[in-house]
Design a protein around this motif. Sequence first.
Motif, PDB file in Angstrom:
ATOM      1  N   ASP A  16       7.792   1.686   2.678  1.00  0.00           N
ATOM      2  CA  ASP A  16       8.251   0.388   3.200  1.00  0.00           C
ATOM      3  C   ASP A  16       7.147  -0.669   3.207  1.00  0.00           C
ATOM      4  O   ASP A  16       7.009  -1.420   4.171  1.00  0.00           O
ATOM      5  CB  ASP A  16       8.821   0.557   4.617  1.00  0.00           C
ATOM      6  N   GLY A  17       6.352  -0.715   2.153  1.00  0.00           N
ATOM      7  CA  GLY A  17       5.305  -1.728   2.031  1.00  0.00           C
ATOM      8  C   GLY A  17       4.021  -1.425   2.771  1.00  0.00           C
ATOM      9  O   GLY A  17       3.082  -2.225   2.745  1.00  0.00           O
ATOM     10  N   ASP A  18       3.964  -0.281   3.449  1.00  0.00           N
ATOM     11  CA  ASP A  18       2.755   0.133   4.169  1.00  0.00           C
ATOM     12  C   ASP A  18       2.087   1.283   3.430  1.00  0.00           C
ATOM     13  O   ASP A  18       2.762   2.148   2.868  1.00  0.00           O
ATOM     14  CB  ASP A  18       3.088   0.610   5.588  1.00  0.00           C
ATOM     15  N   VAL A  19       0.771   1.306   3.483  1.00  0.00           N
ATOM     16  CA  VAL A  19       0.014   2.383   2.850  1.00  0.00           C
ATOM     17  C   VAL A  19      -0.595   3.267   3.943  1.00  0.00           C
ATOM     18  O   VAL A  19      -1.031   2.774   4.990  1.00  0.00           O
ATOM     19  CB  VAL A  19      -1.081   1.838   1.901  1.00  0.00           C
ATOM     20  N   LEU A  20      -0.608   4.554   3.690  1.00  0.00           N
ATOM     21  CA  LEU A  20      -1.204   5.523   4.601  1.00  0.00           C
ATOM     22  C   LEU A  20      -2.707   5.547   4.369  1.00  0.00           C
ATOM     23  O   LEU A  20      -3.172   5.779   3.248  1.00  0.00           O
ATOM     24  CB  LEU A  20      -0.613   6.912   4.344  1.00  0.00           C
ATOM     25  N   PHE A 109      -1.166   3.435   9.361  1.00  0.00           N
ATOM     26  CA  PHE A 109      -0.469   2.689   8.318  1.00  0.00           C
ATOM     27  C   PHE A 109      -0.858   1.233   8.439  1.00  0.00           C
ATOM     28  O   PHE A 109      -0.968   0.700   9.540  1.00  0.00           O
ATOM     29  CB  PHE A 109       1.052   2.808   8.488  1.00  0.00           C
ATOM     30  N   ARG A 110      -1.045   0.602   7.280  1.00  0.00           N
ATOM     31  CA  ARG A 110      -1.297  -0.837   7.232  1.00  0.00           C
ATOM     32  C   ARG A 110      -0.486  -1.406   6.078  1.00  0.00           C
ATOM     33  O   ARG A 110      -0.337  -0.746   5.038  1.00  0.00           O
ATOM     34  CB  ARG A 110      -2.779  -1.153   7.016  1.00  0.00           C
ATOM     35  N   THR A 125     -13.429   1.211   2.548  1.00  0.00           N
ATOM     36  CA  THR A 125     -14.296   1.588   1.446  1.00  0.00           C
ATOM     37  C   THR A 125     -14.200   0.507   0.362  1.00  0.00           C
ATOM     38  O   THR A 125     -13.187  -0.193   0.265  1.00  0.00           O
ATOM     39  CB  THR A 125     -13.895   2.955   0.870  1.00  0.00           C
ATOM     40  N   PRO A 126     -15.258   0.332  -0.430  1.00  0.00           N
ATOM     41  CA  PRO A 126     -15.268  -0.725  -1.447  1.00  0.00           C
ATOM     42  C   PRO A 126     -14.108  -0.626  -2.432  1.00  0.00           C
ATOM     43  O   PRO A 126     -13.720   0.467  -2.841  1.00  0.00           O
ATOM     44  CB  PRO A 126     -16.609  -0.516  -2.155  1.00  0.00           C
ATOM     45  N   GLU A 127     -13.574  -1.770  -2.800  1.00  0.00           N
ATOM     46  CA  GLU A 127     -12.508  -1.950  -3.790  1.00  0.00           C
ATOM     47  C   GLU A 127     -11.144  -1.437  -3.355  1.00  0.00           C
ATOM     48  O   GLU A 127     -10.216  -1.369  -4.157  1.00  0.00           O
ATOM     49  CB  GLU A 127     -12.904  -1.363  -5.148  1.00  0.00           C
ATOM     50  N   LEU A 128     -10.990  -1.091  -2.076  1.00  0.00           N
ATOM     51  CA  LEU A 128      -9.711  -0.557  -1.623  1.00  0.00           C
ATOM     52  C   LEU A 128      -8.591  -1.585  -1.758  1.00  0.00           C
ATOM     53  O   LEU A 128      -7.458  -1.223  -2.087  1.00  0.00           O
ATOM     54  CB  LEU A 128      -9.810  -0.057  -0.180  1.00  0.00           C
ATOM     55  N   GLY A 129      -8.881  -2.854  -1.548  1.00  0.00           N
ATOM     56  CA  GLY A 129      -7.859  -3.890  -1.677  1.00  0.00           C
ATOM     57  C   GLY A 129      -7.247  -3.923  -3.067  1.00  0.00           C
ATOM     58  O   GLY A 129      -6.017  -3.934  -3.223  1.00  0.00           O
ATOM     59  N   ARG A 130      -8.089  -3.917  -4.085  1.00  0.00           N
ATOM     60  CA  ARG A 130      -7.612  -3.933  -5.472  1.00  0.00           C
ATOM     61  C   ARG A 130      -6.844  -2.661  -5.801  1.00  0.00           C
ATOM     62  O   ARG A 130      -5.783  -2.695  -6.426  1.00  0.00           O
ATOM     63  CB  ARG A 130      -8.783  -4.096  -6.441  1.00  0.00           C
ATOM     64  N   ILE A 131      -7.368  -1.546  -5.374  1.00  0.00           N
ATOM     65  CA  ILE A 131      -6.741  -0.259  -5.682  1.00  0.00           C
ATOM     66  C   ILE A 131      -5.351  -0.172  -5.057  1.00  0.00           C
ATOM     67  O   ILE A 131      -4.381   0.206  -5.715  1.00  0.00           O
ATOM     68  CB  ILE A 131      -7.648   0.902  -5.217  1.00  0.00           C
ATOM     69  N   VAL A 132      -5.222  -0.535  -3.788  1.00  0.00           N
ATOM     70  CA  VAL A 132      -3.918  -0.472  -3.117  1.00  0.00           C
ATOM     71  C   VAL A 132      -2.943  -1.462  -3.753  1.00  0.00           C
ATOM     72  O   VAL A 132      -1.766  -1.140  -3.951  1.00  0.00           O
ATOM     73  CB  VAL A 132      -4.062  -0.703  -1.601  1.00  0.00           C
ATOM     74  N   ALA A 133      -3.429  -2.650  -4.112  1.00  0.00           N
ATOM     75  CA  ALA A 133      -2.554  -3.634  -4.771  1.00  0.00           C
ATOM     76  C   ALA A 133      -2.024  -3.083  -6.097  1.00  0.00           C
ATOM     77  O   ALA A 133      -0.830  -3.222  -6.403  1.00  0.00           O
ATOM     78  CB  ALA A 133      -3.304  -4.944  -5.004  1.00  0.00           C
ATOM     79  N   ASP A 134      -2.881  -2.428  -6.873  1.00  0.00           N
ATOM     80  CA  ASP A 134      -2.452  -1.823  -8.151  1.00  0.00           C
ATOM     81  C   ASP A 134      -1.414  -0.725  -7.913  1.00  0.00           C
ATOM     82  O   ASP A 134      -0.434  -0.611  -8.650  1.00  0.00           O
ATOM     83  CB  ASP A 134      -3.650  -1.253  -8.920  1.00  0.00           C
ATOM     84  N   CYS A 135      -1.631   0.078  -6.879  1.00  0.00           N
ATOM     85  CA  CYS A 135      -0.697   1.162  -6.568  1.00  0.00           C
ATOM     86  C   CYS A 135       0.656   0.596  -6.136  1.00  0.00           C
ATOM     87  O   CYS A 135       1.707   1.080  -6.562  1.00  0.00           O
ATOM     88  CB  CYS A 135      -1.278   2.058  -5.470  1.00  0.00           C
ATOM     89  N   ALA A 136       0.637  -0.416  -5.278  1.00  0.00           N
ATOM     90  CA  ALA A 136       1.874  -1.011  -4.783  1.00  0.00           C
ATOM     91  C   ALA A 136       2.680  -1.629  -5.937  1.00  0.00           C
ATOM     92  O   ALA A 136       3.912  -1.496  -5.971  1.00  0.00           O
ATOM     93  CB  ALA A 136       1.568  -2.058  -3.727  1.00  0.00           C
ATOM     94  N   LYS A 137       1.995  -2.272  -6.880  1.00  0.00           N
ATOM     95  CA  LYS A 137       2.686  -2.860  -8.046  1.00  0.00           C
ATOM     96  C   LYS A 137       3.384  -1.781  -8.856  1.00  0.00           C
ATOM     97  O   LYS A 137       4.500  -1.974  -9.330  1.00  0.00           O
ATOM     98  CB  LYS A 137       1.683  -3.591  -8.947  1.00  0.00           C
ATOM     99  N   LEU A 138       2.736  -0.659  -9.028  1.00  0.00           N
ATOM    100  CA  LEU A 138       3.302   0.426  -9.832  1.00  0.00           C
ATOM    101  C   LEU A 138       4.568   1.012  -9.216  1.00  0.00           C
ATOM    102  O   LEU A 138       5.465   1.452  -9.920  1.00  0.00           O
ATOM    103  CB  LEU A 138       2.247   1.513 -10.039  1.00  0.00           C
ATOM    104  N   LEU A 139       4.643   0.980  -7.887  1.00  0.00           N
ATOM    105  CA  LEU A 139       5.790   1.580  -7.203  1.00  0.00           C
ATOM    106  C   LEU A 139       6.953   0.618  -7.004  1.00  0.00           C
ATOM    107  O   LEU A 139       8.005   1.016  -6.522  1.00  0.00           O
ATOM    108  CB  LEU A 139       5.369   2.152  -5.856  1.00  0.00           C
ATOM    109  N   ARG A 140       6.779  -0.641  -7.331  1.00  0.00           N
ATOM    110  CA  ARG A 140       7.881  -1.604  -7.163  1.00  0.00           C
ATOM    111  C   ARG A 140       9.024  -1.334  -8.069  1.00  0.00           C
ATOM    112  O   ARG A 140       8.989  -0.835  -9.098  1.00  0.00           O
ATOM    113  CB  ARG A 140       7.374  -3.024  -7.420  1.00  0.00           C
TER     114      ARG A 140
END
Length: 140
Positions: A16-20, A109-110, A125-140
């Motif tokens: 639901d748009g949140d990452v663990l 969850f955030r 941890t470094p680069e987590l923002g980019r990594i989570v954004a890439d993951c969220a895009k893939l699951l859309r």
Amino acid sequence: MTRKPEIAVSVALIRDGDVLLIERSKGQTLEGLLSLPGGRVGFGETLSAAAAREIMEEVGVRVEETELRFVTNHQAIYEAFHFVICVFTGKLPENASPIAGSDAARVLFRPCSEIAGLEASGETTPELGRIVADCAKLLR
């Protein structure tokens, strides 16, 4: 003794748009920072098997290897260590109730959209923002 990079995995489980996320526990690399659950790949273990195992060990959630999708490689290079991290993503099962394992001080969850801001304030941890954004895009 020659130092070599180690191979690790991490997993962005999204619901639901949140990452663990986990907070890295005391004595762990990058202690106190928010990160994706993950860890080292064992000898003879496939990357996807390591990802599924690490999710179970760190947050007590069972996921099948086939439910995880490879997203990207990420490198964490510091004076004391060098990890090549293979990042996976998947949907957190609806009935899952994550709990902190031995390598996690806590689980939380955030919203995926807030991770870049948390990173900018030094909480992840470094680069987590980019990594989570890439993951969220893939699951859309």
